[in-house]
Design an enzyme around this catalytic site. Sequence first.
Site, mmCIF file in Angstrom:
data_model
loop_
_atom_site.group_PDB
_atom_site.id
_atom_site.type_symbol
_atom_site.label_atom_id
_atom_site.label_comp_id
_atom_site.label_asym_id
_atom_site.label_seq_id
_atom_site.Cartn_x
_atom_site.Cartn_y
_atom_site.Cartn_z
ATOM 1 N N GLU A 293 0.845 -1.210 0.000
ATOM 2 C CA GLU A 293 0.000 0.000 0.000
ATOM 3 C C GLU A 293 0.872 1.250 0.000
ATOM 4 O OE1 GLU A 293 -3.287 -0.131 -0.494
ATOM 5 O OE2 GLU A 293 -2.947 -2.279 -0.596
ATOM 6 N N TRP A 296 1.604 1.847 -3.373
ATOM 7 C CA TRP A 296 0.513 2.473 -4.145
ATOM 8 C C TRP A 296 0.649 3.996 -4.093
ATOM 9 C CZ3 TRP A 296 -2.821 1.310 -7.822
ATOM 10 C CH2 TRP A 296 -3.200 -0.002 -8.010
ATOM 11 N N TRP A 324 -21.930 11.650 -19.091
ATOM 12 C CA TRP A 324 -22.369 11.781 -17.700
ATOM 13 C C TRP A 324 -23.821 12.229 -17.661
ATOM 14 C CZ3 TRP A 324 -18.887 9.383 -15.056
ATOM 15 C CH2 TRP A 324 -17.540 9.487 -15.388
ATOM 16 N N ASN A 361 -10.442 3.033 3.261
ATOM 17 C CA ASN A 361 -10.164 2.842 1.829
ATOM 18 C C ASN A 361 -11.255 2.041 1.114
ATOM 19 O OD1 ASN A 361 -8.446 2.918 -0.595
ATOM 20 N ND2 ASN A 361 -8.292 0.714 -0.230
ATOM 21 N N TRP A 379 -16.159 11.938 -12.300
ATOM 22 C CA TRP A 379 -15.259 11.657 -11.184
ATOM 23 C C TRP A 379 -14.623 12.930 -10.645
ATOM 24 C CZ3 TRP A 379 -10.161 12.971 -12.199
ATOM 25 C CH2 TRP A 379 -9.768 13.050 -13.538
ATOM 26 N N TRP A 402 -9.237 8.316 -7.908
ATOM 27 C CA TRP A 402 -10.526 8.595 -8.569
ATOM 28 C C TRP A 402 -10.533 8.054 -9.989
ATOM 29 C CZ3 TRP A 402 -15.304 9.694 -7.154
ATOM 30 C CH2 TRP A 402 -15.502 10.132 -5.844
HETATM 31 P P1 FAD Z 1 -3.221 2.143 5.257
HETATM 32 O O1 FAD Z 1 -4.027 1.007 4.754
HETATM 33 O O2 FAD Z 1 -2.700 2.072 6.626
HETATM 34 O O3 FAD Z 1 -2.033 2.339 4.208
HETATM 35 C C1 FAD Z 1 -0.785 2.947 4.548
HETATM 36 C C2 FAD Z 1 -0.493 4.094 3.610
HETATM 37 O O4 FAD Z 1 -0.367 3.627 2.269
HETATM 38 C C3 FAD Z 1 -1.576 5.143 3.580
HETATM 39 O O5 FAD Z 1 -1.448 6.034 4.666
HETATM 40 C C4 FAD Z 1 -1.311 5.800 2.235
HETATM 41 O O6 FAD Z 1 -0.267 6.739 2.298
HETATM 42 C C5 FAD Z 1 -0.848 4.629 1.377
HETATM 43 N N1 FAD Z 1 -1.984 4.075 0.630
HETATM 44 C C6 FAD Z 1 -2.827 3.101 1.017
HETATM 45 N N2 FAD Z 1 -3.707 2.825 0.025
HETATM 46 C C7 FAD Z 1 -3.417 3.657 -0.990
HETATM 47 C C8 FAD Z 1 -3.973 3.870 -2.291
HETATM 48 N N3 FAD Z 1 -4.987 3.126 -2.759
HETATM 49 N N4 FAD Z 1 -3.438 4.819 -3.075
HETATM 50 C C9 FAD Z 1 -2.383 5.578 -2.648
HETATM 51 N N5 FAD Z 1 -1.823 5.415 -1.422
HETATM 52 C C10 FAD Z 1 -2.322 4.479 -0.619
HETATM 53 N N6 FAD Z 1 -5.026 8.529 -0.095
HETATM 54 C C11 FAD Z 1 -4.433 9.667 0.282
HETATM 55 O O7 FAD Z 1 -3.424 9.630 1.002
HETATM 56 N N7 FAD Z 1 -4.922 10.884 -0.108
HETATM 57 C C12 FAD Z 1 -6.029 10.988 -0.886
HETATM 58 O O8 FAD Z 1 -6.418 12.102 -1.241
HETATM 59 C C13 FAD Z 1 -6.691 9.799 -1.273
HETATM 60 N N8 FAD Z 1 -7.834 9.851 -2.010
HETATM 61 C C14 FAD Z 1 -8.453 8.674 -2.364
HETATM 62 C C15 FAD Z 1 -9.610 8.738 -3.145
HETATM 63 C C16 FAD Z 1 -10.267 7.571 -3.514
HETATM 64 C C17 FAD Z 1 -11.507 7.647 -4.381
HETATM 65 C C18 FAD Z 1 -9.774 6.321 -3.094
HETATM 66 C C19 FAD Z 1 -10.467 5.051 -3.494
HETATM 67 C C20 FAD Z 1 -8.620 6.246 -2.341
HETATM 68 C C21 FAD Z 1 -7.942 7.415 -1.970
HETATM 69 N N9 FAD Z 1 -6.765 7.383 -1.192
HETATM 70 C C22 FAD Z 1 -6.144 8.547 -0.845
HETATM 71 C C23 FAD Z 1 -6.087 6.102 -0.924
HETATM 72 C C24 FAD Z 1 -6.453 5.391 0.388
HETATM 73 O O9 FAD Z 1 -7.834 5.304 0.524
HETATM 74 C C25 FAD Z 1 -5.876 6.085 1.627
HETATM 75 O O10 FAD Z 1 -4.496 6.329 1.446
HETATM 76 C C26 FAD Z 1 -6.052 5.217 2.867
HETATM 77 O O11 FAD Z 1 -7.401 4.898 3.071
HETATM 78 C C27 FAD Z 1 -5.498 5.951 4.066
HETATM 79 O O12 FAD Z 1 -5.743 5.241 5.250
HETATM 80 P P2 FAD Z 1 -4.565 4.569 6.065
HETATM 81 O O13 FAD Z 1 -3.463 5.550 6.271
HETATM 82 O O14 FAD Z 1 -5.159 3.947 7.269
HETATM 83 O O15 FAD Z 1 -4.078 3.458 5.040
#
Ligand code: FAD
Length: 497
Positions: A293, A296, A324, A361, A379, A402
């Site tokens: 992650e 990601w 749309w 997430n 989106w 997105w």
């Molecule tokens: P954890 O599961 O603990 O993951 C650890 C870290 O990995 C996160 O803090 C984050 O930095 C990174 N990470 C995890 N999943 C993703 C992912 N899919 N994409 C990119 N990085 C990821 N994340 C953001 O940081 N900022 C946003 O603006 C953002 N917008 C999002 C919009 C949508 C529509 C979706 C589906 C996801 C988005 N995310 C975003 C990705 C993800 O949802 C969040 O990073 C995550 O939920 C943060 O929670 P956590 O720190 O507990 O994640």
Amino acid sequence: MADDASSPDSRPPDSPIIVWFRLDLRLADNPALRAAVDSGRRVVPLFILDDADAGPWKPGGATRWWLHGSLERLAADLAERGAPLVLRAGKAADVLDTLIEETGAGAVAWNRRYEPWAIARDKEIKAALKDRGLDVASHDAALLFEPWTVETKTGGPYKVYTPFWRACRARAEEIARPAAAPRAVPGLDPAPASEALENWGLRPTKPDWAGGLRETWTPGEAGARARLDRFLDEAAARYDDRRNRPDLPGTSGLSPHLHWGEIGPRRVWHAVEHARAEAGGAAGEAMEAFLQEIVWREFSYHLLYHFPDLPDEPLDDRFAGFPWADDPDGRLVRAWQRGRTGYPVVDAGMRELWTTGWMHNRVRMITASFLVKHLLQPWQAGEAWFWDTLVDADLASNSASWQWVAGCGADAAPYFRIFNPVLQGEKFDPDGTYVRHWVPEIAALPDKYLHKPWEAPSAALDRAGVILGETYPAPVVDHKQARRRALDAFETIKTGA
Ligand code: FAD
């Protein structure tokens, strides 16, 4: 690693150095700060509220709230070490010029940002300062691997995650160990004048919508470390099987801390790698899933760097002409924003977002898919709402995610895979704990109907005190019809009809 540290030296080598803080609001593992302290110059730490430079992508409401708290902590940490933080608002180039004039600074250091607007601006500033004889150095603090350093075998950017992950994983030994915070940061006496943080209006006043944010978060470097430690102690070993459950505290909650750079990905990587090696077995594998992650996030930055239109334009240009649906009075988007769609898991997510500035997430994917596919809204409308309401709003991760959900991004979920919000709710919130917390008006419904109240017999609704359309909305769209409409819309761009 530092970049471009040399210049015609017309400034005295002992003149002060400005350290321009941006998305790196920490003292540890901060290469720009470390280099400045090691240079032996006196340090002028600076933060610029650079809204004018960022244009439409200036921080939204929730990130501004976060920024206030983070700057408070950073200022306290720097003052304790001897160099008070200088706050100035304005165009970065002008603010730097003024401060250089005031302090006689001969050098400027910062850590790199990767948003297209920031890259263009920083390049200009760097060139102009170097022309004037200042030493200017930019450093690498926000990513494990800078976007241009990861390339496919044929030399281009990656557009598929799995090979990108493999390429990063194979280079893990290159990830530097995070440096400790400097014990002292020698500043100027007297320190340059600073604007007052309170006067920047970063926190809401009337109405004060930030109560839930205050209860949920502790911005700042110490808060970030505490989050990481708690995650390692309590959740990391079961990350893989719990990370999709919004009803459980299964993820790290590090995203806003990572966004503002209160903790760097290098520290997170090494801490988790260490725990992974110690744990081994299933727990070790769970932590490997967490590292994926983190990558990601890297992938999102990689995409933003190589495809700078990512925040605005679909990567797959077939989607530029996507049909749309109309929403003339904004009724549908408003129902979505307010958590009043009639689909409990969608509403729970949108209310969690509004109250805490964060959303799980899995639920981000469900709510985003609902907007784009069930409501057939662009989106970019969802991206903008998330930008304003997320405490972790991040140009790279938000736009890449997105586009991914909408089906037009890199390695995207195929458009025709349309989440069923009822099945998603039943699968990932099986006891209804999450929905009951955020949608209390339907909490007394039996589990069987919690994710689909419209199917409950009237006796069950009566017993639970639910009147559909009054105490809780009836569904704004019918799932089956909405799904059909979305698939038909997709057919038109697939075939160009
Ligand atoms: P954890 O599961 O603990 O993951 C650890 C870290 O990995 C996160 O803090 C984050 O930095 C990174 N990470 C995890 N999943 C993703 C992912 N899919 N994409 C990119 N990085 C990821 N994340 C953001 O940081 N900022 C946003 O603006 C953002 N917008 C999002 C919009 C949508 C529509 C979706 C589906 C996801 C988005 N995310 C975003 C990705 C993800 O949802 C969040 O990073 C995550 O939920 C943060 O929670 P956590 O720190 O507990 O994640």
